[in-house]
Write an enzyme that holds these catalytic residues in place. Structure first.
Site, short mmCIF file in Angstrom:
data_model
loop_
_atom_site.label_atom_id
_atom_site.label_comp_id
_atom_site.label_asym_id
_atom_site.label_seq_id
_atom_site.Cartn_x
_atom_site.Cartn_y
_atom_site.Cartn_z
N ASP A 223 -46.07 -74.84 144.78
CA ASP A 223 -45.74 -76.75 145.35
C ASP A 223 -46.26 -76.75 144.68
O ASP A 223 -47.51 -76.75 144.26
CB ASP A 223 -45.58 -76.88 146.73
CG ASP A 223 -45.11 -77.86 147.46
OD1 ASP A 223 -45.12 -77.85 149.14
OD2 ASP A 223 -44.47 -78.37 146.49
C1 GLC Z 1 -44.55 -82.21 147.18
C2 GLC Z 1 -43.58 -81.74 148.66
C3 GLC Z 1 -42.70 -80.53 148.00
C4 GLC Z 1 -41.53 -81.25 146.63
C5 GLC Z 1 -42.76 -81.19 145.01
C6 GLC Z 1 -42.41 -82.41 144.25
O1 GLC Z 1 -45.53 -81.99 147.76
O2 GLC Z 1 -44.21 -80.54 149.22
O3 GLC Z 1 -41.57 -80.50 148.73
O4 GLC Z 1 -40.81 -80.81 146.21
O5 GLC Z 1 -44.33 -81.88 145.73
O6 GLC Z 1 -42.03 -83.51 144.42
#
Ligand code: GLC
Length: 746
Positions: free
Chosen positions: A286
């Site tokens: 993430d």
């Molecule tokens: C965010 C979220 C994730 C998302 C990623 C890209 O922090 O936790 O669900 O896909 O970053 O935006």
């Protein structure tokens, strides 16, 4: 020609001109991957594991974007997120093709519930319990995103959420493992289609692995602590269902699980996902979750975080700048085995081949197709259908013998009141990423589109969020002149989603006071509630004449709500999550354990597992949702009362539409394993079916029960069923069981 949504989706498939990637057998792809891997330097391999979020090409971020472009040209970037549109993705891809080995980029984006056409937020879609509609929604989102140059969506979010204080319950499918697993698979199928590589589909992502929804106190990013039995029984199955549906990628999660950050967890990523489940896709971290392991206190510095993450099976580093800066050296120092880097690179290159990007890196970046697909009006009809199916009728009292809803289209006068009555942005909900979104139909628009002859008045009463009450008098005055009041209140779009946990999940601001003032006019009040989570709204629940829970219904939300308010669509949705009476009950779920001191009646709570200041029962139960008609359940039968090894049992019953209008019922099957080696919940959803019946129509409905239906993870985490007695329950909600029978497993 008006196409029913199902036929419409089929027509979309037929009409769209998706280019299918040349069908390369898996081993042919593996050979190509290995051949390419042999040519790559260590630095180039690390480059494939590096993902960046595209900075704006102009304005204050221009310098950052220029530096990103330099990295892409040098072959130091494997994927970009947040670059969208055929033109911009084509330009970025052209830079990647200037690198030595010309390895194309993957473009990722959070297409969570629509790209140009915005669908209901995922928890709202889950309330439809309609796997076909949910799959169509993902298919339309994929079609639009793929036309805009996107290869990969970071969806579906399959985290089970049983704590509505956590803002990300908005993105999931609610509290139930069985329903959540079915919906996860439907969303993967909708996004990806039968095989990766078509240019009207995208790769999907099962996220956030794992148990992110169980954050302590519902506070986002907080620690998660649970027994492995709970993890296996409740939180992992939707991920396994995603694997079984062929999901292309996984995303790990920000939280620690029992003391180890998920991003650094070999238990989750190697033992379970890539080991036991034999998963062949790749895992993206993430956002900066690799780097965050330093803050967690799990890595001493960024180099250490990079080592721990890659060794644990986190293949791609999203915006962490850890791999690109430290992985090559770690391999040279022997802190990371070359095979771990090679395995990660293989997994990523395999997807780029499957997506046909080596054959034609620009195949998704076609400006003409983008323009045609984004202009396709048929998507809105599907969005309206999914939205109607997501609206939950919580209450519908009678006035002078007649139910308040549906409203007569020629009702003399309707006052549409409230801060969300004419809001458009709020109806889209929190996860919208495209700047080419279609027009939103507000509630007021929708009511005006439907009413024939009625006099429609409108007063916002306050701004969204309703911090002050200066407009209340005008609203009350308008309401006083109408026959019926439609009150549109709730959360604003930015009160749920990531980093949006709330300690108070009531109606924000002065909205309850507004309701009180309107109710005091003596006019009937139909409350339409908007939120990305279950809210607590006891005064409205007790005193409104009717309540429709609309979640955030998307671009066609106003028309969908009006379709239900005026009876053009008979509401069929059911709650995918329990609605508590108060914060003190949280976490709360229907699938609770009996305890040794169960409450058998609300009166008898002395020395019982109960509260002295609140019933245990929720405000609205999992599976609750009313219709404009009544359904009767009768004649339950089991074709066998003893289930022997290898056999299946068929439970059947008769469902009848006892009312005057056609309607759709979601009949639910629950089981209870009365005695087992670990205690089992008093109810577990193990089946559901949507049945559309004309007035008076009867239909025999069946559920098949096999050993797997009765299985669970025992104390040794072994999946299986144990001989004994099982209660089988069929009903219209988890707290509205209509029929029961017993099955003995041998
Ligand atoms: C965010 C979220 C994730 C998302 C990623 C890209 O922090 O936790 O669900 O896909 O970053 O935006």
């Amino acid at each position: 020609m008006t196409l029913r949504p199902v036929a419409l989706a089929a027509a979309l498939i037929a009409a769209s001109i998706p280019l299918a990637a040349p069908a390369l057998a898996q081993d042919a792809i593996d050979r190509k991957v290995d051949a390419l891997l042999k040519q790559m330097t260590l630095q180039e391999k690390v480059g494939q594991l590096h993902q960046l979020s595209g900075a704006e090409a102009t304005g204050p971020e221009a310098a950052k974007r220029a530096s990103q472009n330099t990295e892409i040209r040098a072959g130091n970037v494997g994927s970009m997120l947040n670059i969208k549109g055929a033109k911009d993705t084509r330009e970025a891809q052209a830079l990647a093709l200037q690198s030595r080995l010309k390895i194309p980029l993957l473009f990722g984006l959070d297409v969570i519930h629509g790209y140009k056409t915005v669908f209901p937020v995922p928890i709202g879609e889950a309330a439809s319990w309609d796997l076909e509609a949910i799959e169509q929604s993902a298919q339309v989102a994929a079609r639009e995103a793929a036309a805009a140059g996107i290869h990969w969506t970071f969806a579906p979010m399959v985290d089970i959420g049983r704590d509505p204080r956590w803002g990300r319950v908005m993105e999931g499918a609610g509290e139930d493992t069985y329903l959540g697993s079915k919906i996860a698979a439907a969303r993967v199928r909708g996004f990806q289609g039968p095989k990766l590589g078509a240019t009207d589909r995208v790769m999907a992502t099962a996220k956030h692995f794992a148990a992110y929804g169980a954050a302590v106190a519902g506070r986002d990013y907080n620690a998660v602590d649970m027994s492995l039995q709970q993890l296996y029984e409740v939180y992992l199955p939707p991920f396994k269902a995603s694997v079984d549906a062929g999901v292309a990628t996984f995303m790990n999660s920000f939280n620690t699980l029992n003391g180890v950050p998920a991003t650094g967890s070999a238990f989750l990523q190697r033992d379970i996902l890539k080991g036991a489940w034999k998963y062949k896709g790749f895992v993206v971290s993430d956002w900066a979750s690799v780097k965050e392991m330093v803050l967690h206190g799990y890595a001493k510095d960024l180099p250490d975080a990079a080592v721990k993450a890659i060794n644990a099976g986190s293949d791609m580093d999203m915006e962490g700048e850890a791999y690109i800066a430290h992985l090559a050296q770690a391999v040279k120092d022997g802190r990371v085995a070359q095979k771990h880097v090679d395995d990660a690179v293989r997994r990523i290159l395999r997807k780029k081949f499957e997506m046909g990007l080596f054959d034609d890196p620009y195949r998704f970046s076609d400006a003409q197709r983008e323009q045609a697909v984004l202009a396709d009006p048929r998507h809105r009809a599907i969005a309206r259908d999914v939205a109607r199916k997501s609206l939950v009728l919580l209450k519908n009292d009678k006035l002078n013998g007649n139910a308040i809803l549906p409203l007569a289209k020629n009702a003399k006068s309707i006052a549409v009141i409230g801060p969300l009555a004419d809001s458009r942005r709020d109806l889209e909900g929190g996860w919208v990423v495209s700047d080419v979104r279609g027009e939103v139909v507000s509630i007021l628009d929708g009511i005006r589109n439907h009413a024939q002859g009625a006099q429609i008045s409108h007063a916002a009463a306050c701004a969204p969020g309703c911090a002050t009450a200066e407009g209340f008098d005008a609203a009350v005055a308008a309401a006083g002149k109408a026959d019926v009041i439609v009150l549109a209140v709730g959360e604003t779009w930015d009160m749920s989603g990531e980093a949006k946990s709330r300690t108070d999940i009531g109606l924000p601001g002065q909205q309850t006071e507004l309701f009180r003032r309107l109710k005091a006019t003596g006019k009937p009040v139909v409350a339409v509630l908007f939120a990305g989570r279950p809210m607590i709204f006891n005064e409205i629940a007790d005193n409104a004449d009717a309540i429709l829970y609309a979640w955030f219904p998307g671009s066609e939300g106003g028309n969908a709500v009006a379709d239900v308010l005026f009876g053009d669509y008979n509401p069929s949705a059911k709650l995918p999550a329990t609605f508590p009476r108060n914060l003190g009950q949280i976490p709360i779920s229907y699938a609770q354990y009996n305890t040794g001191r169960p409450v058998t009646s609300e009166k008898d709570i002395v020395y019982r597992s109960a509260y002295i200041d609140s019933p245990n029962t929720p405000r609205y139960a999992f599976g609750h949702g009313k219709s404009y008609t009544e359904f009767g359940y009768s004649g339950v039968q089991l074709d066998r009362t003893i289930l022997r090894p290898g056999q299946t049992a068929t439970l059947s019953f008769e469902l009848q539409n006892k009312g005057k209008v056609a309607g759709t019922e979601i009949a639910q099957l629950y089981i209870r394993d009365t005695v087992a080696s670990v205690v089992r919940p008093v109810k577990e959803l193990k089946g559901f079916t949507k049945v559309h019946l004309q007035p008076g129509e009867r239909r025999r409905v069946t559920f098949t029960i096999d050993r797997d239906t009765l299985s669970f993870f025992n104390g040794d985490l072994k999946w299986g069923a144990e001989p004994g007695e099982f209660k089988l329950m069929v009903g219209s909600a988890s707290d509205d069981i209509r029929l029961e029978t017993t099955l003995h497993l041998q």
